[in-house]
Design an enzyme around this catalytic site. Sequence first.
Site: not given
Ligand SMILES: Cc1cc2nc3c(=O)[nH]c(=O)nc-3n(C[C@H](O)[C@H](O)[C@H](O)COP(=O)(O)OP(=O)(O)OC[C@H]3O[C@@H](n4cnc5c(N)ncnc54)[C@H](O)[C@@H]3O)c2cc1C
Length: 468
Positions: A185-187, A321, A323, A447
């Site tokens: 999906y990202i690609g 993976m 959001a 509708h």
């Molecule tokens: C281009 C792209 C498009 C996407 N589109 C979608 C979409 O449309 N819908 C969807 O559902 N998902 C989408 N995703 C996936 C989505 O972004 C991730 O699944 C989601 O952000 C994961 O959330 P998370 O809270 O696990 O971690 P993340 O969002 O990865 O956040 C983790 C945070 O932890 C911080 N961190 C890491 N280690 C440390 C540390 N040791 N100390 C302090 N801070 C730290 C990082 O800086 C980061 O800010 C997309 C991803 C990409 C790359």
Amino acid sequence: MDNNFDVIIIGSGPGGYVCAIRCAQLGFKTACVEMRKTLGGVCLNEGCIPSKSLLNSSEIFHKAQEEFNDLGIEVSNIKLNLSKMMNNKKKSVLTLTKGVEFLFKKNKIIHLKGKGSILDRNTVIVTDDSGKKTSYKTKNIVIGTGSTPASLPEIKIDEKIIVSSTGALIFEEIPKKLIVIGGGYIGLELSSVWKRLGSKVTVIEFLDHIIPGMDKDISAEFLKILNKQGIDFKLDSKVTRVSIVKDKAIVDFTNNKSKKRERVECDKVLVAVGRKSNISADISKLGIKIDDQGKIKVNEKFETSIKNIYAIGDVIDKGPMLAHKAEDEGIAVAEIIAGQAGHVNYDVMPAVIYTSPEVAMVGKTEEQLKKEKIRYKVGKFPFIANSRAKVNSETEGFVKIIADEKTDKVLGVSMISAVAGTMIAELALAMEFGASAEDIARTCHAHPTHSEAVKEAAMAVDKRPIHF
Ligand SMILES: Cc1cc2nc3c(=O)[nH]c(=O)nc-3n(C[C@H](O)[C@H](O)[C@H](O)COP(=O)(O)OP(=O)(O)OC[C@H]3O[C@@H](n4cnc5c(N)ncnc54)[C@H](O)[C@@H]3O)c2cc1C
């Protein structure tokens, strides 16, 4: 500020920040550590939000060029101002990351700025930009450190010519020729953006189909649609090398079946082959169990192998993976820490690709059901027979509902439609309530709406669609 907390969350992505808010709502003294300048994680800063901003702007640009005239909207001299488009994206990101900051203040969540590491199950050390370390005590720790782009062993991402999704969201010029490695999906979302803005885009995918994990019918139809939009595909092909010569990239790939080798030159290469979990040295040192994919192992309560240390989001070995998965886990873990029955239903988790048309699914695919030897029936309805889609010239795609052969319970839904991402919520809700296809078929749908195709597909499960 005293340095004792009930919960410290490491990472402020959709998992971490939502968990922090729910913890605060439940009365916990909560802190969230983030090492990035802004809150919101990958999702807000370099994932969901900036990609959707560019998808939206590029789609309007494309429509202005290709479709407005037919609608009687005559605009001349349409020009692209890429830096303005990028600024608009930055503004959206800033508004939303500031929004999380506001929610932290409102809920009295302490934002600890810096890199968090776990010393032991009750101590988190935060190292700020200047290298200063501060120690915090806590009863519970939630790891929500997310993920970063993965690459292939033979490819080194430099974020200039060979980029990850992060680099592909900030190109300063339209690449004349863009090669995208990976048809997930990202690609495909980023292929759509740059194709609409003028790049010649070729996607190289290792498998013989795109969007792995989604329904094969949907994958085949989506491929046809993207081909028609001018995106080229090299399926069943393995990239063997990417080298940089002057300012260009040379991509070598081999067809898995015919073994035919090809070489293409391009301006940029986007490597979109998946993401890897962020497991820092402290996590490994503590002995938190990691699976063979490099993800933290958690039980149904999101507990890691160490008591009081939980993990959620992209970093764990559960679910896709995405959001919204991370958000739901963030809420569930806060409630579990509070002694409540926090729960995430991985069987009903929508997934959306925000191209035009959009692709969405929830529940199981036909392929999964076949594997699990579950007998099912299928109802399909095409948007060519849906009045609203016709009026809007959005007739590509269809809805496919899969129901249990005996009980009629909905087991999975996949669809391609202009508004599939919005429509899939109805099906997720139906599945959460254990609806049958007949329940959906007997629910009155307004509708003219695209959603009528959902009702018709449900009727088609019983072979009685009205308009097809
Ligand atoms: C281009 C792209 C498009 C996407 N589109 C979608 C979409 O449309 N819908 C969807 O559902 N998902 C989408 N995703 C996936 C989505 O972004 C991730 O699944 C989601 O952000 C994961 O959330 P998370 O809270 O696990 O971690 P993340 O969002 O990865 O956040 C983790 C945070 O932890 C911080 N961190 C890491 N280690 C440390 C540390 N040791 N100390 C302090 N801070 C730290 C990082 O800086 C980061 O800010 C997309 C991803 C990409 C790359």
